[in-house]
Design a protein around this motif. Structure first.
Motif, mmCIF file in Angstrom:
data_model
loop_
_atom_site.group_PDB
_atom_site.id
_atom_site.type_symbol
_atom_site.label_atom_id
_atom_site.label_comp_id
_atom_site.label_asym_id
_atom_site.label_seq_id
_atom_site.Cartn_x
_atom_site.Cartn_y
_atom_site.Cartn_z
ATOM 1 N N ALA A 126 34.147 78.911 -5.044
ATOM 2 C CA ALA A 126 35.268 78.237 -4.285
ATOM 3 C C ALA A 126 35.367 76.906 -4.794
ATOM 4 O O ALA A 126 36.660 76.280 -4.643
ATOM 5 C CB ALA A 126 34.866 78.133 -2.677
ATOM 6 N N GLU A 131 38.768 74.780 -3.667
ATOM 7 C CA GLU A 131 39.079 75.438 -2.285
ATOM 8 C C GLU A 131 37.780 74.599 -1.396
ATOM 9 O O GLU A 131 36.754 74.483 -1.818
ATOM 10 C CB GLU A 131 38.751 76.783 -1.977
ATOM 11 C CG GLU A 131 39.969 77.501 -2.483
ATOM 12 C CD GLU A 131 39.667 79.050 -2.012
ATOM 13 O OE1 GLU A 131 38.541 79.380 -1.310
ATOM 14 O OE2 GLU A 131 40.520 79.895 -2.552
ATOM 15 N N SER A 132 38.274 73.900 -0.526
ATOM 16 C CA SER A 132 37.256 73.047 0.463
ATOM 17 C C SER A 132 37.801 73.429 1.796
ATOM 18 O O SER A 132 39.058 73.670 2.307
ATOM 19 C CB SER A 132 37.358 71.937 -0.088
ATOM 20 O OG SER A 132 38.451 71.134 0.240
ATOM 21 N N LEU A 133 36.827 72.984 2.629
ATOM 22 C CA LEU A 133 37.314 73.067 4.232
ATOM 23 C C LEU A 133 38.199 71.852 4.583
ATOM 24 O O LEU A 133 39.376 72.137 5.256
ATOM 25 C CB LEU A 133 36.000 72.941 4.961
ATOM 26 C CG LEU A 133 35.227 74.431 5.121
ATOM 27 C CD1 LEU A 133 33.852 73.711 5.931
ATOM 28 C CD2 LEU A 133 35.852 75.268 5.723
ATOM 29 N N THR A 134 37.991 70.737 3.903
ATOM 30 C CA THR A 134 38.915 69.736 4.088
ATOM 31 C C THR A 134 40.540 70.039 3.690
ATOM 32 O O THR A 134 41.470 70.026 4.607
ATOM 33 C CB THR A 134 38.569 68.564 3.207
ATOM 34 O OG1 THR A 134 37.217 68.249 3.517
ATOM 35 C CG2 THR A 134 39.435 67.057 3.728
ATOM 36 N N SER A 135 40.660 70.794 2.734
ATOM 37 C CA SER A 135 42.047 71.015 2.162
ATOM 38 C C SER A 135 42.760 72.132 2.921
ATOM 39 O O SER A 135 43.702 71.991 3.419
ATOM 40 C CB SER A 135 41.964 71.520 0.843
ATOM 41 O OG SER A 135 41.211 72.589 0.368
ATOM 42 N N GLN A 136 41.823 72.955 3.329
ATOM 43 C CA GLN A 136 42.160 73.911 4.142
ATOM 44 C C GLN A 136 42.514 73.739 5.829
ATOM 45 O O GLN A 136 43.711 73.889 6.213
ATOM 46 C CB GLN A 136 41.058 75.094 4.490
ATOM 47 C CG GLN A 136 40.731 76.039 3.303
ATOM 48 C CD GLN A 136 39.578 77.074 3.584
ATOM 49 O OE1 GLN A 136 39.180 77.098 4.537
ATOM 50 N NE2 GLN A 136 39.134 77.846 2.543
ATOM 51 N N ASN A 137 41.682 72.491 6.184
ATOM 52 C CA ASN A 137 42.275 71.869 7.536
ATOM 53 C C ASN A 137 43.750 71.241 7.470
ATOM 54 O O ASN A 137 44.516 71.136 8.297
ATOM 55 C CB ASN A 137 41.188 70.944 8.068
ATOM 56 C CG ASN A 137 40.119 71.697 8.474
ATOM 57 O OD1 ASN A 137 40.230 72.973 8.831
ATOM 58 N ND2 ASN A 137 38.764 71.038 8.470
ATOM 59 N N GLU A 139 46.015 71.460 5.249
ATOM 60 C CA GLU A 139 47.374 72.483 5.087
ATOM 61 C C GLU A 139 47.332 73.374 6.464
ATOM 62 O O GLU A 139 48.654 73.462 6.761
ATOM 63 C CB GLU A 139 46.891 73.659 4.343
ATOM 64 C CG GLU A 139 46.685 73.484 2.765
ATOM 65 C CD GLU A 139 46.221 74.471 1.829
ATOM 66 O OE1 GLU A 139 45.987 75.602 2.433
ATOM 67 O OE2 GLU A 139 45.994 74.174 0.614
ATOM 68 N N LYS A 140 46.535 73.436 7.288
ATOM 69 C CA LYS A 140 46.443 74.157 8.536
ATOM 70 C C LYS A 140 47.567 73.286 9.359
ATOM 71 O O LYS A 140 48.290 73.398 10.211
ATOM 72 C CB LYS A 140 45.321 74.626 9.118
ATOM 73 C CG LYS A 140 45.625 75.256 10.648
ATOM 74 C CD LYS A 140 44.253 75.950 11.032
ATOM 75 C CE LYS A 140 43.040 75.329 10.648
ATOM 76 N NZ LYS A 140 41.795 75.652 11.422
#
Length: 155
Positions: A126, A131-137, A139-140
């Protein structure tokens, strides 16, 4: 400077007032049983509840369940389930259960280690894909903002 006489006075004072409860038990000696700590000697006969014959207490025959039969075969006590008698001592069944508990504990330890290795590998992949949790959050939350802006205002 206080000498030995002063120390003796303090000890006598404490003995009279504080340690009066302990003075009651001073002359008694409590019996210490070390039967569980040491191996029995030849002269020491264990106390049995089997009556005057001196036979130790044994549980009567125990009928093994289907799981017990599988455990007895898996632990190597018997070759096939057909070889297992209808009744057997509880100690044999308990030993098979304990052996299976140990094997299951080792299996769980192994699966935990494999799971940790898989998670480390997937985490490194990842990172390579950025990819990281920060970037996913982020984007969401950006999607939610766009949906909130494009949605008609409620009256």
């Amino acid at each position: 400077m206080a000498g030995p006489a002063a120390a003796g006075t303090v000890v006598r004072c404490l003995d009279k007032h504080i340690f009066s409860v302990l003075r009651i038990t001073r002359g008694t000696s409590w019996p210490i049983s070390r039967r569980l700590c040491s191996k029995p000697q030849e002269g020491d006969a264990p106390k049995t509840s089997g009556g005057p014959s001196g036979a130790s207490f044994k549980l009567p025959g125990h009928k093994p369940s289907n799981w017990d039969r599988k455990f007895l075969v898996w632990t190597g006590r018997f070759k096939k389930e057909e070889d297992i008698p209808e009744t057997m001592s509880f100690e044999v069944i308990d030993a098979a259960r304990n052996k299976m508990r140990v094997r299951m504990a080792y299996l769980m330890i192994g699966l935990t280690i494999v799971g940790c290795v898989v998670m480390v590998i997937s985490g490194k992949q990842a990172v390579k894909r950025h990819e990281s949790l920060t970037s996913q959050n982020l984007e969401k939350k950006a999607r939610w903002r766009e949906e909130a802006e494009s949605a008609p205002a409620k009256p």
